[in-house]
Design a protein around this motif. Structure first.
Motif, PDB file in Angstrom:
ATOM      1  N   GLN A 181       0.827  -1.200   0.000  1.00 30.71           N
ATOM      2  CA  GLN A 181       0.000   0.000   0.000  1.00 30.71           C
ATOM      3  C   GLN A 181       0.865   1.256   0.000  1.00 30.71           C
ATOM      4  O   GLN A 181       1.979   1.272   0.510  1.00 30.71           O
ATOM      5  CB  GLN A 181      -0.952   0.020   1.190  1.00 30.71           C
ATOM      6  N   THR A 182       0.323   2.284  -0.598  1.00 35.15           N
ATOM      7  CA  THR A 182       0.958   3.589  -0.623  1.00 35.15           C
ATOM      8  C   THR A 182      -0.147   4.630  -0.652  1.00 35.15           C
ATOM      9  O   THR A 182      -1.322   4.299  -0.837  1.00 35.15           O
ATOM     10  CB  THR A 182       1.882   3.736  -1.845  1.00 35.15           C
ATOM     11  N   ALA A 183       0.211   5.874  -0.458  1.00 33.95           N
ATOM     12  CA  ALA A 183      -0.790   6.937  -0.406  1.00 33.95           C
ATOM     13  C   ALA A 183      -0.229   8.185  -1.069  1.00 33.95           C
ATOM     14  O   ALA A 183       0.985   8.406  -1.095  1.00 33.95           O
ATOM     15  CB  ALA A 183      -1.205   7.235   1.032  1.00 33.95           C
ATOM     16  N   PHE A 184      -1.122   8.997  -1.596  1.00 32.23           N
ATOM     17  CA  PHE A 184      -0.725  10.266  -2.201  1.00 32.23           C
ATOM     18  C   PHE A 184      -1.945  11.180  -2.242  1.00 32.23           C
ATOM     19  O   PHE A 184      -3.084  10.748  -2.031  1.00 32.23           O
ATOM     20  CB  PHE A 184      -0.159  10.070  -3.622  1.00 32.23           C
ATOM     21  N   ILE A 185      -1.704  12.444  -2.503  1.00 32.55           N
ATOM     22  CA  ILE A 185      -2.761  13.432  -2.642  1.00 32.55           C
ATOM     23  C   ILE A 185      -2.378  14.353  -3.787  1.00 32.55           C
ATOM     24  O   ILE A 185      -1.227  14.771  -3.902  1.00 32.55           O
ATOM     25  CB  ILE A 185      -2.979  14.224  -1.330  1.00 32.55           C
ATOM     26  N   VAL A 186      -3.338  14.651  -4.651  1.00 32.84           N
ATOM     27  CA  VAL A 186      -3.103  15.521  -5.801  1.00 32.84           C
ATOM     28  C   VAL A 186      -3.891  16.809  -5.582  1.00 32.84           C
ATOM     29  O   VAL A 186      -5.120  16.765  -5.503  1.00 32.84           O
ATOM     30  CB  VAL A 186      -3.531  14.845  -7.116  1.00 32.84           C
ATOM     31  N   PRO A 187      -3.232  17.946  -5.469  1.00 29.26           N
ATOM     32  CA  PRO A 187      -3.936  19.182  -5.101  1.00 29.26           C
ATOM     33  C   PRO A 187      -4.691  19.856  -6.238  1.00 29.26           C
ATOM     34  O   PRO A 187      -5.469  20.768  -5.986  1.00 29.26           O
ATOM     35  CB  PRO A 187      -2.796  20.081  -4.599  1.00 29.26           C
ATOM     36  N   ARG A 188      -4.467  19.446  -7.485  1.00 28.74           N
ATOM     37  CA  ARG A 188      -5.101  20.152  -8.602  1.00 28.74           C
ATOM     38  C   ARG A 188      -5.574  19.150  -9.657  1.00 28.74           C
ATOM     39  O   ARG A 188      -4.987  18.064  -9.798  1.00 28.74           O
ATOM     40  CB  ARG A 188      -4.128  21.143  -9.229  1.00 28.74           C
ATOM     41  N   PRO A 189      -6.616  19.498 -10.408  1.00 26.62           N
ATOM     42  CA  PRO A 189      -7.055  18.621 -11.501  1.00 26.62           C
ATOM     43  C   PRO A 189      -5.994  18.505 -12.582  1.00 26.62           C
ATOM     44  O   PRO A 189      -5.208  19.417 -12.822  1.00 26.62           O
ATOM     45  CB  PRO A 189      -8.318  19.320 -12.023  1.00 26.62           C
ATOM     46  N   GLY A 190      -5.975  17.366 -13.234  1.00 22.51           N
ATOM     47  CA  GLY A 190      -5.014  17.143 -14.304  1.00 22.51           C
ATOM     48  C   GLY A 190      -4.979  15.683 -14.703  1.00 22.51           C
ATOM     49  O   GLY A 190      -5.682  14.839 -14.135  1.00 22.51           O
ATOM     50  N   VAL A 191      -4.144  15.380 -15.690  1.00 20.67           N
ATOM     51  CA  VAL A 191      -3.964  14.014 -16.175  1.00 20.67           C
ATOM     52  C   VAL A 191      -2.489  13.665 -16.037  1.00 20.67           C
ATOM     53  O   VAL A 191      -1.619  14.412 -16.520  1.00 20.67           O
ATOM     54  CB  VAL A 191      -4.416  13.861 -17.640  1.00 20.67           C
ATOM     55  N   TYR A 192      -2.190  12.556 -15.399  1.00 18.74           N
ATOM     56  CA  TYR A 192      -0.816  12.173 -15.093  1.00 18.74           C
ATOM     57  C   TYR A 192      -0.567  10.753 -15.596  1.00 18.74           C
ATOM     58  O   TYR A 192      -1.407   9.864 -15.402  1.00 18.74           O
ATOM     59  CB  TYR A 192      -0.566  12.277 -13.592  1.00 18.74           C
ATOM     60  N   TYR A 193       0.581  10.580 -16.234  1.00 16.44           N
ATOM     61  CA  TYR A 193       0.879   9.327 -16.919  1.00 16.44           C
ATOM     62  C   TYR A 193       1.999   8.575 -16.209  1.00 16.44           C
ATOM     63  O   TYR A 193       2.923   9.169 -15.650  1.00 16.44           O
ATOM     64  CB  TYR A 193       1.300   9.600 -18.365  1.00 16.44           C
ATOM     65  N   GLY A 194       1.907   7.264 -16.262  1.00 21.89           N
ATOM     66  CA  GLY A 194       2.947   6.401 -15.733  1.00 21.89           C
ATOM     67  C   GLY A 194       2.971   5.098 -16.495  1.00 21.89           C
ATOM     68  O   GLY A 194       2.176   4.871 -17.417  1.00 21.89           O
ATOM     69  N   GLN A 195       3.879   4.230 -16.126  1.00 23.96           N
ATOM     70  CA  GLN A 195       4.018   2.923 -16.764  1.00 23.96           C
ATOM     71  C   GLN A 195       4.464   1.902 -15.734  1.00 23.96           C
ATOM     72  O   GLN A 195       4.945   2.261 -14.656  1.00 23.96           O
ATOM     73  CB  GLN A 195       5.037   2.977 -17.913  1.00 23.96           C
ATOM     74  N   CYS A 196       4.319   0.643 -16.084  1.00 25.19           N
ATOM     75  CA  CYS A 196       4.874  -0.415 -15.243  1.00 25.19           C
ATOM     76  C   CYS A 196       6.386  -0.253 -15.212  1.00 25.19           C
ATOM     77  O   CYS A 196       7.030  -0.132 -16.252  1.00 25.19           O
ATOM     78  CB  CYS A 196       4.481  -1.789 -15.779  1.00 25.19           C
ATOM     79  N   SER A 197       6.963  -0.235 -14.022  1.00 21.21           N
ATOM     80  CA  SER A 197       8.405  -0.003 -13.864  1.00 21.21           C
ATOM     81  C   SER A 197       9.135  -1.256 -13.428  1.00 21.21           C
ATOM     82  O   SER A 197      10.195  -1.189 -12.811  1.00 21.21           O
ATOM     83  CB  SER A 197       8.645   1.124 -12.851  1.00 21.21           C
ATOM     84  N   GLU A 198       8.575  -2.400 -13.731  1.00 22.60           N
ATOM     85  CA  GLU A 198       9.237  -3.675 -13.461  1.00 22.60           C
ATOM     86  C   GLU A 198       9.213  -4.478 -14.762  1.00 22.60           C
ATOM     87  O   GLU A 198       8.189  -4.540 -15.439  1.00 22.60           O
ATOM     88  CB  GLU A 198       8.500  -4.445 -12.366  1.00 22.60           C
ATOM     89  N   ILE A 199      10.357  -5.052 -15.126  1.00 19.14           N
ATOM     90  CA  ILE A 199      10.412  -5.823 -16.375  1.00 19.14           C
ATOM     91  C   ILE A 199       9.614  -7.107 -16.169  1.00 19.14           C
ATOM     92  O   ILE A 199      10.112  -8.086 -15.603  1.00 19.14           O
ATOM     93  CB  ILE A 199      11.873  -6.117 -16.759  1.00 19.14           C
ATOM     94  N   CYS A 200       8.372  -7.098 -16.643  1.00 20.12           N
ATOM     95  CA  CYS A 200       7.433  -8.165 -16.310  1.00 20.12           C
ATOM     96  C   CYS A 200       7.189  -9.133 -17.460  1.00 20.12           C
ATOM     97  O   CYS A 200       6.426 -10.088 -17.311  1.00 20.12           O
ATOM     98  CB  CYS A 200       6.095  -7.559 -15.852  1.00 20.12           C
ATOM     99  N   GLY A 201       7.791  -8.903 -18.613  1.00 20.21           N
ATOM    100  CA  GLY A 201       7.586  -9.827 -19.720  1.00 20.21           C
ATOM    101  C   GLY A 201       7.683  -9.139 -21.064  1.00 20.21           C
ATOM    102  O   GLY A 201       8.113  -7.985 -21.169  1.00 20.21           O
ATOM    103  N   ALA A 202       7.242  -9.847 -22.088  1.00 22.46           N
ATOM    104  CA  ALA A 202       7.403  -9.372 -23.468  1.00 22.46           C
ATOM    105  C   ALA A 202       6.684  -8.054 -23.712  1.00 22.46           C
ATOM    106  O   ALA A 202       7.190  -7.191 -24.427  1.00 22.46           O
ATOM    107  CB  ALA A 202       6.908 -10.437 -24.437  1.00 22.46           C
ATOM    108  N   ASN A 203       5.510  -7.878 -23.121  1.00 27.19           N
ATOM    109  CA  ASN A 203       4.720  -6.656 -23.330  1.00 27.19           C
ATOM    110  C   ASN A 203       4.818  -5.713 -22.129  1.00 27.19           C
ATOM    111  O   ASN A 203       3.869  -4.985 -21.826  1.00 27.19           O
ATOM    112  CB  ASN A 203       3.264  -7.002 -23.609  1.00 27.19           C
TER     113      ASN A 203
END
Length: 230
Positions: A181-203
């Protein structure tokens, strides 16, 4: 979002990420000062008589190069521990979301709502519309309310994954059979991008994360429509 030729981090979108950026600048300045001092000593030893044996055998120099690194480590460790404990604090979250990593997509479950769960797949390149980002857009975004503490429960269904959104300062491993578990708070509206950061396979590079932050009333309308369309 990162942009071409960008050298630094993405803009901070959460208080935790702002603290991480400040700590990065703090540690980088210490590294810069150390590098400058070492470079000066090397140049001085080559161009002057600094290599005199009486100087190299000096007790004072031995004391300095023992105490100075210890002081530097303390200056780095104290703010580091402060941020570490700050990231671990989860105080009365307004919303809890469970995400599961699969090969190769994410599924989300809003545990505070009944029947509010969906899978999030990457949109293929040929299906993108103008303005969407290749390899980053998903068919269903994780929508959260702004200015609300969010608790993320992260796990995996098959292999190791990692749920990471750089601008929010969040990176949590998804381990099969374990609930992190982790927690965070975003103070303003917006769109934020991320990706899987563990080499988990071909895709591995085809399971992006999109977090959309909206005002509370818009989130309530979105959750109501998602439940009705389920």
């Amino acid at each position: 979002m990162a942009h071409p030729s960008q050298l630094g981090f993405q803009d901070a979108a959460s208080p935790v990420m702002e603290e991480l950026l400040h700590f990065h600048d703090h540690a980088l300045m210490i590294v810069f000062l150390i590098s400058t001092l070492v470079l000066y000593i090397i140049i001085a030893m080559v161009t002057t008589n600094l290599t005199n044996k009486y100087i190299l055998d000096s007790q004072e120099i031995e004391i300095i190069w023992t105490l100075l690194p210890a002081i530097i480590l303390i200056l780095i460790a104290l703010p580091s521990l402060r941020i570490l404990y700050l990231m671990d604090e989860i105080n009365e979250p307004h919303l809890t979301i469970k995400t599961m990593g699969h090969q190769w997509y994410w599924s989300y479950e809003y545990t505070d709502y009944e029947e509010l769960a969906f899978d999030s797949y990457m949109i293929p390149t040929q299906d993108l519309t103008p303005g969407q980002f290749r390899l980053l857009e998903t068919d269903h975004r994780m929508v959260i309310p702004a200015e609300s503490p969010i608790r993320m429960l992260v796990s995996a269904d098959d292999v190791l994954h990692s749920w990471a959104v750089p601008s929010l300062g969040v990176k949590m491993d998804a381990v099969p059979g374990r609930l992190n578990q982790t927690a965070f708070i975003v103070p303003r509206p917006g769109v934020y991008y991320g990706q899987c950061s563990e080499i988990c396979g071909a895709n591995h590079s085809f399971m992006p994360i999109v977090v959309e932050t909206v005002l509370l009333e818009h989130f309530e309308n979105w959750s109501f429509s998602m439940i009705n369309n389920a």
